[in-house]
Design a protein around this motif. Structure first.
Motif, PDB file in Angstrom:
ATOM      1  N   ASN A  56      34.945  29.048  31.905  1.00 60.22           N
ATOM      2  CA  ASN A  56      35.839  27.955  32.287  1.00 60.22           C
ATOM      3  C   ASN A  56      36.922  28.431  33.248  1.00 60.22           C
ATOM      4  OD1 ASN A  56      36.686  25.183  32.091  1.00 60.22           O
ATOM      5  ND2 ASN A  56      38.427  25.891  30.884  1.00 60.22           N
ATOM      6  N   ALA A  57      37.517  29.591  32.940  1.00 60.53           N
ATOM      7  CA  ALA A  57      38.608  30.112  33.774  1.00 60.53           C
ATOM      8  C   ALA A  57      38.129  30.387  35.198  1.00 60.53           C
ATOM      9  CB  ALA A  57      39.180  31.377  33.148  1.00 60.53           C
ATOM     10  N   ILE A  58      36.949  30.969  35.343  1.00 63.04           N
ATOM     11  CA  ILE A  58      36.430  31.273  36.690  1.00 63.04           C
ATOM     12  C   ILE A  58      36.073  29.984  37.434  1.00 63.04           C
ATOM     13  CG2 ILE A  58      34.579  32.395  38.003  1.00 63.04           C
ATOM     14  CD1 ILE A  58      34.439  34.534  35.827  1.00 63.04           C
ATOM     15  N   SER A  62      39.904  28.340  42.833  1.00 59.99           N
ATOM     16  CA  SER A  62      39.580  27.771  44.145  1.00 59.99           C
ATOM     17  C   SER A  62      38.469  28.609  44.795  1.00 59.99           C
ATOM     18  CB  SER A  62      40.820  27.783  45.041  1.00 59.99           C
ATOM     19  OG  SER A  62      41.159  29.135  45.361  1.00 59.99           O
ATOM     20  N   HIS A  63      37.861  28.065  45.852  1.00 62.56           N
ATOM     21  CA  HIS A  63      36.810  28.777  46.574  1.00 62.56           C
ATOM     22  C   HIS A  63      37.331  30.120  47.089  1.00 62.56           C
ATOM     23  CE1 HIS A  63      33.342  29.549  49.102  1.00 62.56           C
ATOM     24  NE2 HIS A  63      34.136  29.660  50.159  1.00 62.56           N
ATOM     25  N   GLU A  64      38.560  30.098  47.619  1.00 62.10           N
ATOM     26  CA  GLU A  64      39.167  31.321  48.163  1.00 62.10           C
ATOM     27  C   GLU A  64      39.390  32.363  47.068  1.00 62.10           C
ATOM     28  OE1 GLU A  64      43.122  32.757  50.674  1.00 62.10           O
ATOM     29  OE2 GLU A  64      43.067  30.756  49.789  1.00 62.10           O
ATOM     30  N   GLN A  65      39.865  31.912  45.912  1.00 63.92           N
ATOM     31  CA  GLN A  65      40.086  32.836  44.789  1.00 63.92           C
ATOM     32  C   GLN A  65      38.768  33.451  44.324  1.00 63.92           C
ATOM     33  OE1 GLN A  65      42.215  29.932  42.324  1.00 63.92           O
ATOM     34  NE2 GLN A  65      43.964  31.345  42.206  1.00 63.92           N
ATOM     35  N   ARG A  66      37.748  32.637  44.230  1.00 61.95           N
ATOM     36  CA  ARG A  66      36.437  33.144  43.801  1.00 61.95           C
ATOM     37  C   ARG A  66      35.917  34.226  44.742  1.00 61.95           C
ATOM     38  NH1 ARG A  66      32.208  28.817  41.292  1.00 61.95           N
ATOM     39  NH2 ARG A  66      33.636  27.242  40.534  1.00 61.95           N
ATOM     40  N   GLN A  67      36.149  34.039  46.046  1.00 57.62           N
ATOM     41  CA  GLN A  67      35.665  35.014  47.023  1.00 57.62           C
ATOM     42  C   GLN A  67      36.313  36.381  46.835  1.00 57.62           C
ATOM     43  OE1 GLN A  67      36.251  32.825  50.801  1.00 57.62           O
ATOM     44  NE2 GLN A  67      34.032  32.984  51.071  1.00 57.62           N
ATOM     45  N   VAL A  91      30.614  35.790  41.481  1.00 55.32           N
ATOM     46  CA  VAL A  91      31.983  36.262  41.708  1.00 55.32           C
ATOM     47  C   VAL A  91      32.094  37.722  41.272  1.00 55.32           C
ATOM     48  CG1 VAL A  91      34.397  35.934  40.968  1.00 55.32           C
ATOM     49  CG2 VAL A  91      32.946  33.940  41.373  1.00 55.32           C
ATOM     50  N   LYS A  92      32.875  38.520  42.011  1.00 49.55           N
ATOM     51  CA  LYS A  92      33.093  39.926  41.622  1.00 49.55           C
ATOM     52  C   LYS A  92      34.048  39.995  40.435  1.00 49.55           C
ATOM     53  CE  LYS A  92      34.417  41.544  45.604  1.00 49.55           C
ATOM     54  NZ  LYS A  92      34.901  42.394  46.731  1.00 49.55           N
ATOM     55  N   ALA A  93      33.766  40.898  39.486  1.00 45.85           N
ATOM     56  CA  ALA A  93      34.671  41.071  38.341  1.00 45.85           C
ATOM     57  C   ALA A  93      35.092  42.535  38.232  1.00 45.85           C
ATOM     58  CB  ALA A  93      33.991  40.626  37.055  1.00 45.85           C
ATOM     59  N   PHE A  94      36.404  42.770  38.329  1.00 42.18           N
ATOM     60  CA  PHE A  94      36.955  44.117  38.159  1.00 42.18           C
ATOM     61  C   PHE A  94      37.463  44.227  36.717  1.00 42.18           C
ATOM     62  CE2 PHE A  94      37.589  42.870  42.598  1.00 42.18           C
ATOM     63  CZ  PHE A  94      36.982  43.936  43.263  1.00 42.18           C
ATOM     64  N   ILE A  95      36.922  45.181  35.977  1.00 41.49           N
ATOM     65  CA  ILE A  95      37.279  45.308  34.565  1.00 41.49           C
ATOM     66  C   ILE A  95      37.984  46.638  34.320  1.00 41.49           C
ATOM     67  CG2 ILE A  95      36.439  45.173  32.195  1.00 41.49           C
ATOM     68  CD1 ILE A  95      35.706  42.668  33.822  1.00 41.49           C
ATOM     69  N   VAL A  96      39.266  46.561  33.979  1.00 39.69           N
ATOM     70  CA  VAL A  96      40.035  47.770  33.667  1.00 39.69           C
ATOM     71  C   VAL A  96      39.794  48.110  32.198  1.00 39.69           C
ATOM     72  CG1 VAL A  96      42.346  48.776  33.516  1.00 39.69           C
ATOM     73  CG2 VAL A  96      41.774  47.208  35.407  1.00 39.69           C
ATOM     74  N   MET A  97      39.267  49.333  31.972  1.00 38.13           N
ATOM     75  CA  MET A  97      38.942  49.759  30.604  1.00 38.13           C
ATOM     76  C   MET A  97      39.595  51.102  30.309  1.00 38.13           C
ATOM     77  SD  MET A  97      34.879  48.745  30.322  1.00 38.13           S
ATOM     78  CE  MET A  97      34.846  48.627  28.520  1.00 38.13           C
ATOM     79  N   PRO A  98      40.117  51.289  29.095  1.00 40.30           N
ATOM     80  CA  PRO A  98      40.687  52.590  28.748  1.00 40.30           C
ATOM     81  C   PRO A  98      39.612  53.676  28.772  1.00 40.30           C
ATOM     82  CG  PRO A  98      40.548  51.178  26.810  1.00 40.30           C
ATOM     83  CD  PRO A  98      40.198  50.325  27.981  1.00 40.30           C
ATOM     84  N   SER A  99      39.993  54.857  29.206  1.00 39.94           N
ATOM     85  CA  SER A  99      39.027  55.958  29.355  1.00 39.94           C
ATOM     86  C   SER A  99      38.341  56.319  28.035  1.00 39.94           C
ATOM     87  CB  SER A  99      39.735  57.199  29.925  1.00 39.94           C
ATOM     88  OG  SER A  99      40.862  57.496  29.113  1.00 39.94           O
ATOM     89  N   ASN A 100      39.011  56.016  26.908  1.00 46.11           N
ATOM     90  CA  ASN A 100      38.414  56.376  25.605  1.00 46.11           C
ATOM     91  C   ASN A 100      37.582  55.236  25.011  1.00 46.11           C
ATOM     92  OD1 ASN A 100      40.486  54.644  24.939  1.00 46.11           O
ATOM     93  ND2 ASN A 100      41.356  55.928  23.323  1.00 46.11           N
TER      94      ASN A 100
END
Length: 311
Positions: A56-58, A62-67, A91-100
């Motif tokens: 839902n959030a994605i 807007s079109h620009e945000q999705r790009q 859509v590209k998804a950047f996922i920040v994950m803890p190293s552990n």
């Protein structure tokens, strides 16, 4: 967040999610003295309810945000949910994950198309890395639980449950970051008939229980619980909803969580993660409250490492 938003959201995300099954067990009904209806989000895409809110959030960007893509920080189910939802919508998804974070979780995120960026295992580092990606890539940050569009998306699980079983007296859901319980409480208000919502929470991370008493968002000093999905705290978007629309929060001990998890495994023949079992543990504990009533339970997910089952 009104009723029409839930209806529009559900219509919007339907092609990308499963309408998950509702299971029952006569043995469990006899054991607790009530009619129990399990809404099985462990059968949801990527194995948890979080697919709903992420999609839902994605879709509302807007079109620009999705790009430019989306970014979140998570080592659990939301990392996988946002990755898969983003992939489904191109859509590209950047996922920040803890190293552990467990390698199996990092691999799962990559398998769903998420771009994993590792950071130090502190909340400060996760937030800092997320902010940096927002600035560098122009990506939109989506919070796992403290986001209105996510909250409405998560509430569609309860909406589906009440459409199938409209006469429920109570719906129980686990409480972690607060997105699911807030969405569930609003869905119960809009689609139920005097249906009350009760949260299940481990004693070891009872910040929501204490927040309800104090009227401010509390934190946890320790997070020593098997329910690893419930270690996060409430946010300023979902807490007011919880205060206003959640009937109560029931705390459960670790052995009660394990017992509930085992019962679900044995009686329903399904795998659920400890965080999901917390809601059923709360139902068992509230036998007097629920006696003779119709009770819904949101089984929030089934992403458990079978190699380290606690029984």
């Amino acid at each position: 967040m009104d009723k029409s938003e839930f209806i529009e959201c559900h219509k919007r995300i339907k092609p990308f999610i499963h309408n998950t099954p509702v299971l029952t067990s006569h043995l469990i009904d006899e054991m607790v003295g009530a009619s129990i209806f399990f809404k099985c989000e462990n059968f949801q895409k990527m194995g948890a309810f979080k697919m709903r809110g992420a999609t839902n959030a994605i879709m509302l960007l807007s079109h620009e945000q999705r790009q430019k893509g989306v970014v979140t920080h998570s080592s659990g189910n939301f990392a996988q949910a946002l990755s898969l939802a983003a992939k489904s919508l191109g859509v590209k998804a950047f996922i920040v994950m803890p190293s552990n974070a467990p390698q199996v979780k990092k691999d799962a995120v990559k398998g769903y198309g998420g771009i994993v960026i590792e950071c130090e295992p502190t909340l400060k580092a996760r937030q800092s890395e997320s902010k940096s990606l927002q600035e560098k890539e122009g990506a939109t940050f989506i919070h796992p639980s403290n986001d209105d569009n996510v909250i409405v998306g998560q509430g569609t699980a309860c909406k589906e449950l009440l459409e199938k079983h409209p006469g429920l007296d109570y719906v129980f859901a686990p409480v972690g970051g607060g997105g699911l319980i807030a969405g569930t409480a609003l869905a119960a208000k809009y689609f139920g008939y005097n249906c009350k919502v009760v949260g299940g929470e481990p004693y070891e991370v009872d910040d929501a229980y204490r927040s309800m008493l104090s009227g401010i968002i509390e934190t946890n000093k320790t997070t020593n619980t098997i329910a690893d999905g419930l270690k996060t705290q409430l946010g300023d978007r979902n807490f007011p909803i919880i205060q206003k629309h959640v009937h109560s929060i029931t705390r459960v001990a670790e052995d009660e969580i394990l017992y509930a998890m085992r019962m679900i495994w044995e009686r329903l023949k399904i795998v659920c993660e400890p965080s999901s079992a917390v809601a059923f543990a709360a139902v068992i504990k509230e036998k007097n409250l629920i006696a003779g009533k119709k009770i819904g339970i949101i089984i929030s997910g089934g992403n458990v490492d079978l190699g380290i089952l606690p029984f």
